[in-house]
Design an enzyme around this catalytic site. Structure first.
Site, PDB file in Angstrom:
ATOM      1  N   ASP A 196      -5.464   1.733  10.265  1.00  0.00           N
ATOM      2  CA  ASP A 196      -6.908   1.490  10.374  1.00  0.00           C
ATOM      3  C   ASP A 196      -7.175   0.929  11.776  1.00  0.00           C
ATOM      4  O   ASP A 196      -7.259   1.683  12.741  1.00  0.00           O
ATOM      5  CB  ASP A 196      -7.281   0.512   9.242  1.00  0.00           C
ATOM      6  CG  ASP A 196      -8.766   0.310   9.067  1.00  0.00           C
ATOM      7  OD1 ASP A 196      -9.431  -0.075  10.037  1.00  0.00           O
ATOM      8  OD2 ASP A 196      -9.285   0.507   7.956  1.00  0.00           O
ATOM      9  N   GLY A 216       0.779  -1.245   0.000  1.00  0.00           N
ATOM     10  CA  GLY A 216       0.000   0.000   0.000  1.00  0.00           C
ATOM     11  C   GLY A 216       0.804   1.285   0.000  1.00  0.00           C
ATOM     12  O   GLY A 216       0.371   2.297  -0.546  1.00  0.00           O
TER      13      GLY A 216
HETATM   14  C1  PRP Z   1      -3.269  -2.378   4.675  1.00  0.00           C
HETATM   15  C2  PRP Z   1      -2.484  -1.088   4.823  1.00  0.00           C
HETATM   16  C3  PRP Z   1      -1.889  -1.191   6.195  1.00  0.00           C
HETATM   17  C4  PRP Z   1      -2.914  -2.031   6.956  1.00  0.00           C
HETATM   18  C5  PRP Z   1      -3.689  -1.158   7.872  1.00  0.00           C
HETATM   19  O1  PRP Z   1      -2.400  -3.373   4.244  1.00  0.00           O
HETATM   20  O2  PRP Z   1      -1.504  -0.964   3.838  1.00  0.00           O
HETATM   21  O3  PRP Z   1      -0.634  -1.850   6.193  1.00  0.00           O
HETATM   22  O4  PRP Z   1      -3.762  -2.636   5.975  1.00  0.00           O
HETATM   23  O5  PRP Z   1      -4.711  -1.872   8.474  1.00  0.00           O
HETATM   24  P1  PRP Z   1      -4.813  -2.118  10.061  1.00  0.00           P
HETATM   25  O6  PRP Z   1      -4.462  -0.819  10.738  1.00  0.00           O
HETATM   26  O7  PRP Z   1      -6.266  -2.466  10.259  1.00  0.00           O
HETATM   27  O8  PRP Z   1      -3.917  -3.234  10.432  1.00  0.00           O
HETATM   28  P2  PRP Z   1      -2.884  -4.775   3.613  1.00  0.00           P
HETATM   29  O9  PRP Z   1      -2.701  -5.853   4.631  1.00  0.00           O
HETATM   30  O10 PRP Z   1      -4.257  -4.592   3.028  1.00  0.00           O
HETATM   31  O11 PRP Z   1      -1.819  -5.026   2.459  1.00  0.00           O
HETATM   32  P3  PRP Z   1      -1.419  -4.091   1.216  1.00  0.00           P
HETATM   33  O12 PRP Z   1      -0.642  -2.905   1.789  1.00  0.00           O
HETATM   34  O13 PRP Z   1      -0.569  -4.977   0.380  1.00  0.00           O
HETATM   35  O14 PRP Z   1      -2.662  -3.629   0.521  1.00  0.00           O
END
Ligand code: PRP
Length: 175
Positions: free
Chosen positions: A103, A44
């Site tokens: 998040d 991300g």
């Molecule tokens: C997403 C984002 C953060 C995380 C935040 O990553 O990039 O790392 O979720 O969410 P949280 O605070 O609820 O833990 P994801 O696991 O979707 O992977 P990506 O970055 O490859 O999309």
């Protein structure tokens, strides 16, 4: 399935660019005389980190780590895995973690604990967006771009089922 017609611009590219410049100014100021190691969290943060480093006037190094907790779901599974680890020793380094979104905080909190055990000289977090209404685990954010409402967001690196990372603005998915 989420279609592009379901997306509404929440933060446009000009607003993002201004925030990136502001964050870069703060980081340039705070890391004067240091050689920070930036760690981008894949996938991300890829767009954000690429824009951010080009405004950093520091002898920095860049690493990536991949952790995963969401899989293909929109809800965090609560279990974080390191999918791709670091290639560099971070002991004694000034480490700045770069995230696209905090998040629930589960991913970032896990990651900060994981990195802290490797005894960096300092450990800070730069997050482009923060969704405090969803927080389940406290996370200290040292450099923050935007606080966002409790909506699923995509674009500027952030995905929904791996789609929309390439969009230039940050969008909210409308129901
Ligand atoms: C997403 C984002 C953060 C995380 C935040 O990553 O990039 O790392 O979720 O969410 P949280 O605070 O609820 O833990 P994801 O696991 O979707 O992977 P990506 O970055 O490859 O999309």
């Amino acid at each position: 399935m989420v279609l592009q017609s379901h997306l509404k611009i929440l933060i446009n590219r000009e607003q993002i660019a201004k925030a990136v410049t502001r964050l870069a100014c703060e980081i340039n100021r705070d890391y004067q005389g240091k050689e920070p190691l930036l760690i981008g969290i894949l996938k991300g943060s890829c767009v954000f980190v690429a824009d951010l480093i080009r405004q950093l006037d520091l002898p920095l190094e860049l690493e990536f780590i991949k952790v995963s907790s969401y899989g293909a779901a929109r809800e965090s599974s609560g279990k974080v895995r390191v999918v791709q680890g670091l290639q560099t020793r971070i002991k004694g380094r000034d480490v700045l973690v770069v995230e696209d979104i905090v998040d629930t905080g589960i991913t970032t909190s896990f990651l900060l604990d994981y990195l802290k055990k490797k005894r960096p000289a300092s450990l800070k977090l730069c997050a482009l967006t923060d969704k405090p209404s969803r927080r389940r685990v406290p996370v200290p954010i040292d450099y923050l771009g935007f606080t966002v409402p409790n909506k699923f967001i995509v674009g500027y690196g952030i995905d929904c089922d791996e789609k929309f990372r390439n969009l230039p603005h940050i969008y909210a998915i409308e129901d």
